[in-house]
Scaffold this motif. Structure first.
Motif, PDB file in Angstrom:
ATOM      1  N   ARG A 188      -0.517   3.413   3.126  1.00 64.83           N
ATOM      2  CA  ARG A 188      -0.161   4.230   4.281  1.00 64.83           C
ATOM      3  C   ARG A 188      -0.027   3.390   5.551  1.00 64.83           C
ATOM      4  O   ARG A 188       0.265   3.900   6.609  1.00 64.83           O
ATOM      5  N   TRP A 189      -0.293   2.110   5.445  1.00 65.95           N
ATOM      6  CA  TRP A 189      -0.323   1.211   6.573  1.00 65.95           C
ATOM      7  C   TRP A 189       1.057   0.985   7.189  1.00 65.95           C
ATOM      8  O   TRP A 189       1.171   0.442   8.265  1.00 65.95           O
ATOM      9  N   ARG A 190       2.105   1.450   6.557  1.00 69.89           N
ATOM     10  CA  ARG A 190       3.486   1.240   6.993  1.00 69.89           C
ATOM     11  C   ARG A 190       3.758  -0.260   7.164  1.00 69.89           C
ATOM     12  O   ARG A 190       4.028  -0.745   8.262  1.00 69.89           O
ATOM     13  N   PRO A 191       3.671  -0.995   6.070  1.00 65.82           N
ATOM     14  CA  PRO A 191       3.832  -2.445   6.155  1.00 65.82           C
ATOM     15  C   PRO A 191       5.183  -2.865   6.709  1.00 65.82           C
ATOM     16  O   PRO A 191       5.279  -3.895   7.360  1.00 65.82           O
ATOM     17  N   SER A 192       6.223  -2.067   6.486  1.00 63.62           N
ATOM     18  CA  SER A 192       7.546  -2.451   6.980  1.00 63.62           C
ATOM     19  C   SER A 192       7.566  -2.536   8.502  1.00 63.62           C
ATOM     20  O   SER A 192       8.317  -3.316   9.077  1.00 63.62           O
ATOM     21  N   ALA A 193       6.714  -1.768   9.171  1.00 62.72           N
ATOM     22  CA  ALA A 193       6.639  -1.833  10.627  1.00 62.72           C
ATOM     23  C   ALA A 193       6.042  -3.161  11.090  1.00 62.72           C
ATOM     24  O   ALA A 193       6.162  -3.524  12.248  1.00 62.72           O
ATOM     25  N   HIS A 194       5.406  -3.884  10.182  1.00 69.16           N
ATOM     26  CA  HIS A 194       4.778  -5.165  10.498  1.00 69.16           C
ATOM     27  C   HIS A 194       5.456  -6.323   9.774  1.00 69.16           C
ATOM     28  O   HIS A 194       4.888  -7.403   9.667  1.00 69.16           O
ATOM     29  N   GLY A 195       6.659  -6.076   9.243  1.00 71.18           N
ATOM     30  CA  GLY A 195       7.384  -7.116   8.524  1.00 71.18           C
ATOM     31  C   GLY A 195       6.791  -7.430   7.170  1.00 71.18           C
ATOM     32  O   GLY A 195       7.006  -8.514   6.634  1.00 71.18           O
ATOM     33  N   LYS A 196       6.038  -6.518   6.592  1.00 73.58           N
ATOM     34  CA  LYS A 196       5.375  -6.748   5.306  1.00 73.58           C
ATOM     35  C   LYS A 196       5.762  -5.658   4.314  1.00 73.58           C
ATOM     36  O   LYS A 196       6.268  -4.609   4.676  1.00 73.58           O
ATOM     37  N   HIS A 197       5.465  -5.931   3.077  1.00 74.41           N
ATOM     38  CA  HIS A 197       5.613  -4.959   1.990  1.00 74.41           C
ATOM     39  C   HIS A 197       4.244  -4.829   1.336  1.00 74.41           C
ATOM     40  O   HIS A 197       3.490  -5.795   1.267  1.00 74.41           O
ATOM     41  N   ALA A 198       3.927  -3.631   0.853  1.00 71.54           N
ATOM     42  CA  ALA A 198       2.630  -3.421   0.210  1.00 71.54           C
ATOM     43  C   ALA A 198       2.788  -2.563  -1.026  1.00 71.54           C
ATOM     44  O   ALA A 198       3.708  -1.749  -1.129  1.00 71.54           O
ATOM     45  N   GLN A 199       1.874  -2.778  -1.941  1.00 73.71           N
ATOM     46  CA  GLN A 199       1.830  -2.010  -3.180  1.00 73.71           C
ATOM     47  C   GLN A 199       0.346  -1.806  -3.506  1.00 73.71           C
ATOM     48  O   GLN A 199      -0.420  -2.761  -3.518  1.00 73.71           O
ATOM     49  N   ALA A 200      -0.053  -0.563  -3.712  1.00 72.84           N
ATOM     50  CA  ALA A 200      -1.448  -0.271  -4.035  1.00 72.84           C
ATOM     51  C   ALA A 200      -1.505   0.594  -5.283  1.00 72.84           C
ATOM     52  O   ALA A 200      -0.677   1.494  -5.449  1.00 72.84           O
ATOM     53  N   PHE A 201      -2.453   0.280  -6.160  1.00 70.58           N
ATOM     54  CA  PHE A 201      -2.605   1.077  -7.375  1.00 70.58           C
ATOM     55  C   PHE A 201      -4.030   0.973  -7.890  1.00 70.58           C
ATOM     56  O   PHE A 201      -4.649  -0.075  -7.815  1.00 70.58           O
ATOM     57  N   PRO A 202      -4.579   2.097  -8.406  1.00 72.52           N
ATOM     58  CA  PRO A 202      -5.941   2.086  -8.953  1.00 72.52           C
ATOM     59  C   PRO A 202      -5.931   1.725 -10.431  1.00 72.52           C
ATOM     60  O   PRO A 202      -4.902   1.789 -11.099  1.00 72.52           O
ATOM     61  N   SER A 203      -7.099   1.360 -10.920  1.00 75.22           N
ATOM     62  CA  SER A 203      -7.304   1.127 -12.342  1.00 75.22           C
ATOM     63  C   SER A 203      -8.578   1.858 -12.721  1.00 75.22           C
ATOM     64  O   SER A 203      -9.656   1.512 -12.258  1.00 75.22           O
ATOM     65  N   PHE A 204      -8.423   2.887 -13.528  1.00 71.42           N
ATOM     66  CA  PHE A 204      -9.573   3.691 -13.934  1.00 71.42           C
ATOM     67  C   PHE A 204     -10.076   3.197 -15.274  1.00 71.42           C
ATOM     68  O   PHE A 204      -9.317   3.044 -16.205  1.00 71.42           O
ATOM     69  N   GLY A 205     -11.362   2.974 -15.355  1.00 71.59           N
ATOM     70  CA  GLY A 205     -11.968   2.618 -16.637  1.00 71.59           C
ATOM     71  C   GLY A 205     -12.304   3.909 -17.348  1.00 71.59           C
ATOM     72  O   GLY A 205     -11.447   4.738 -17.609  1.00 71.59           O
ATOM     73  N   SER A 206     -13.547   4.106 -17.574  1.00 70.65           N
ATOM     74  CA  SER A 206     -14.022   5.349 -18.173  1.00 70.65           C
ATOM     75  C   SER A 206     -13.767   6.475 -17.176  1.00 70.65           C
ATOM     76  O   SER A 206     -14.115   6.376 -16.021  1.00 70.65           O
ATOM     77  N   GLU A 207     -13.114   7.520 -17.623  1.00 68.92           N
ATOM     78  CA  GLU A 207     -12.762   8.602 -16.693  1.00 68.92           C
ATOM     79  C   GLU A 207     -13.867   9.643 -16.636  1.00 68.92           C
ATOM     80  O   GLU A 207     -13.668  10.810 -16.896  1.00 68.92           O
ATOM     81  N   ARG A 208     -15.043   9.181 -16.232  1.00 69.21           N
ATOM     82  CA  ARG A 208     -16.157  10.094 -16.053  1.00 69.21           C
ATOM     83  C   ARG A 208     -16.496  10.129 -14.566  1.00 69.21           C
ATOM     84  O   ARG A 208     -16.245   9.179 -13.836  1.00 69.21           O
ATOM     85  N   THR A 209     -17.085  11.209 -14.134  1.00 71.42           N
ATOM     86  CA  THR A 209     -17.469  11.340 -12.744  1.00 71.42           C
ATOM     87  C   THR A 209     -18.459  10.245 -12.379  1.00 71.42           C
ATOM     88  O   THR A 209     -19.416  10.001 -13.103  1.00 71.42           O
TER      89      THR A 209
END
Length: 193
Positions: free
Chosen positions: A16-37
């Motif tokens: 949500r940082w709007r990297p393009s406004a700062h001349g950057k590109h960003a990619q964020a993604f989670p990795s879930f292990g065991s899907e327990r609370t």
């Protein structure tokens, strides 16, 4: 410059940082292990000057943000961080107190800091949500993103009082990390109590 960041909690604020406004590109993604609370979640973020085409998990991060310090000794959270990598841990304790003396001996101390992000979140927000606080600390530690960029993303996502409180908490973390780095530059070990 391209940077790969691994965190013990989702880094949605980076996207949500709007990297393009700062001349950057960003990619964020989670990795879930065991899907327990309550199961630990690892999230990844790439920041680059050019468009990011790589979608692979990050095995050797340039930086590591640990939101829950209790995970440090429970899972192999620090694996893959190179000796010149950045480490930011949400704790009021020293890394030595946490049993990480061996880790600090093998890494550049000026790139390892702790910040009591949950305490700052409670102070500024009244709730234990340290995400924006940690991003402020990350900005100070690495310079990969600016404090203004972090605050802008927070204010855009949370307009009004909540955004202002998060932006102030991020600024407080930024200052705390800068002070630790200054102590390190002045010859004091910033990783001890």
């Amino acid at each position: 410059m391209a940077a790969a960041v691994k965190a013990s909690s989702p880094l949605r604020n980076f996207s949500r940082w709007r990297p393009s406004a700062h001349g950057k590109h960003a990619q964020a993604f989670p990795s879930f292990g065991s899907e327990r609370t309550g199961a630990p979640v690892v999230a990844y973020c790439r920041i680059a000057d050019e468009p990011i085409r790589n979608r692979e998990p990050i095995l050797v991060p340039d930086a590591l943000i640990v939101q829950d310090a209790t995970l440090v000794n429970q899972i192999d959270l620090l694996s893959g961080l190179p000796p010149d990598g950045y480490l930011l841990v949400n704790t009021r304790h020293s890394l030595q107190t946490m049993g990480l003396q061996e880790f600090t001996d093998e890494h550049r101390l000026e790139r390892i800091v702790t910040v009591a992000a949950t305490d700052l979140a409670l102070k500024y927000l009244g709730r234990p949500v340290p995400n924006a606080v940690l991003l402020g600390g990350f900005a100070a530690l690495t310079g990969m993103v600016s404090l203004a960029g972090v605050q802008g993303a927070v204010l855009e996502r949370f307009p009004g009082v909540t955004g202002e409180a998060n932006a102030a908490a991020a600024a407080a973390a930024y200052t705390a990390v800068q002070e630790q780095l200054a102590r390190w530059r002045d010859g004091a070990d910033a990783t001890t109590d």
